[in-house]
Design a protein around this motif. Sequence first.
Motif, PDB file in Angstrom:
ATOM      1  N   TYR A  20       5.346  21.079 -24.357  1.00  0.00           N
ATOM      2  CA  TYR A  20       4.322  21.662 -22.655  1.00  0.00           C
ATOM      3  C   TYR A  20       3.851  19.821 -22.494  1.00  0.00           C
ATOM      4  CZ  TYR A  20       2.386  22.806 -18.254  1.00  0.00           C
ATOM      5  OH  TYR A  20       1.987  22.613 -17.192  1.00  0.00           O
ATOM      6  N   ASN A  25       7.960  16.321 -16.433  1.00  0.00           N
ATOM      7  CA  ASN A  25       7.688  16.678 -15.489  1.00  0.00           C
ATOM      8  C   ASN A  25       5.831  17.331 -15.454  1.00  0.00           C
ATOM      9  OD1 ASN A  25      10.039  16.078 -14.553  1.00  0.00           O
ATOM     10  ND2 ASN A  25      11.418  18.088 -15.232  1.00  0.00           N
ATOM     11  N   ASN A  26       5.801  17.614 -16.334  1.00  0.00           N
ATOM     12  CA  ASN A  26       4.275  18.886 -16.435  1.00  0.00           C
ATOM     13  C   ASN A  26       2.678  17.579 -16.346  1.00  0.00           C
ATOM     14  OD1 ASN A  26       5.537  20.498 -16.560  1.00  0.00           O
ATOM     15  ND2 ASN A  26       5.808  20.593 -18.751  1.00  0.00           N
ATOM     16  N   LYS A  29       0.866  17.771 -13.963  1.00  0.00           N
ATOM     17  CA  LYS A  29       0.726  18.685 -13.114  1.00  0.00           C
ATOM     18  C   LYS A  29      -1.042  18.471 -14.369  1.00  0.00           C
ATOM     19  CE  LYS A  29       4.396  21.504 -13.557  1.00  0.00           C
ATOM     20  NZ  LYS A  29       5.246  22.333 -13.571  1.00  0.00           N
ATOM     21  N   TRP A  30      -1.588  17.940 -15.146  1.00  0.00           N
ATOM     22  CA  TRP A  30      -2.291  18.503 -15.996  1.00  0.00           C
ATOM     23  C   TRP A  30      -3.555  17.047 -16.016  1.00  0.00           C
ATOM     24  CZ3 TRP A  30      -3.538  15.634 -20.587  1.00  0.00           C
ATOM     25  CH2 TRP A  30      -2.371  15.763 -21.526  1.00  0.00           C
ATOM     26  N   THR A  32      -4.142  14.359 -13.040  1.00  0.00           N
ATOM     27  CA  THR A  32      -4.011  14.992 -11.681  1.00  0.00           C
ATOM     28  C   THR A  32      -4.046  13.790 -11.354  1.00  0.00           C
ATOM     29  OG1 THR A  32      -6.352  15.384 -11.248  1.00  0.00           O
ATOM     30  CG2 THR A  32      -5.109  17.212 -11.696  1.00  0.00           C
ATOM     31  N   LEU A 124      -2.736  25.698 -17.704  1.00  0.00           N
ATOM     32  CA  LEU A 124      -1.660  25.822 -18.129  1.00  0.00           C
ATOM     33  C   LEU A 124      -0.475  26.264 -18.791  1.00  0.00           C
ATOM     34  CD1 LEU A 124      -1.184  22.452 -15.854  1.00  0.00           C
ATOM     35  CD2 LEU A 124      -0.966  24.800 -14.445  1.00  0.00           C
ATOM     36  N   GLN A 128       2.109  30.048 -18.706  1.00  0.00           N
ATOM     37  CA  GLN A 128       3.210  30.389 -18.947  1.00  0.00           C
ATOM     38  C   GLN A 128       3.356  31.816 -19.355  1.00  0.00           C
ATOM     39  OE1 GLN A 128       5.464  26.666 -19.844  1.00  0.00           O
ATOM     40  NE2 GLN A 128       3.940  26.624 -21.072  1.00  0.00           N
TER      41      GLN A 128
END
Length: 128
Positions: A20, A25-26, A29-30, A32, A124, A128
């Motif tokens: 992850y 692409n992740n 998400k974390w 920011t 996140l 999952q």
Amino acid sequence: MKENKLNIFINKPIKEVFDYSLESNNVPKWITSIKEEIPEERPVKIGTKLRNIGVDSKEWNKYEIIAFEPPKSFTLKRLNGDYFVKYTCTEKDNGTEFEYFEWAENGELDDLMGMSALELLKKLIEEQ
């Protein structure tokens, strides 16, 4: 040398945490403050170059993976400076210890990563 080291426990297997955190692409998400991250090749490996751009930036930062030991760690070096970041996953009995370590060998660290990013990463991955 200036440095910033953060640790958090994530209640998921080491491979899930490693995969992850490695997946471009992740990253937005974390982390920011990053709008987009793009690797030059997939799957990534030692020597892979990637670039990312901040939400408030007009210029791309370029990096290279200079160390790669799945599912334990990978290290990025910014190509236009002396900034490094290492992600380390350590397997524990009931999950994974995740360490984020950033440093600059000769310069200053701008916009240090905060614990809120690691707390978001934990959330996140665990959802999952």
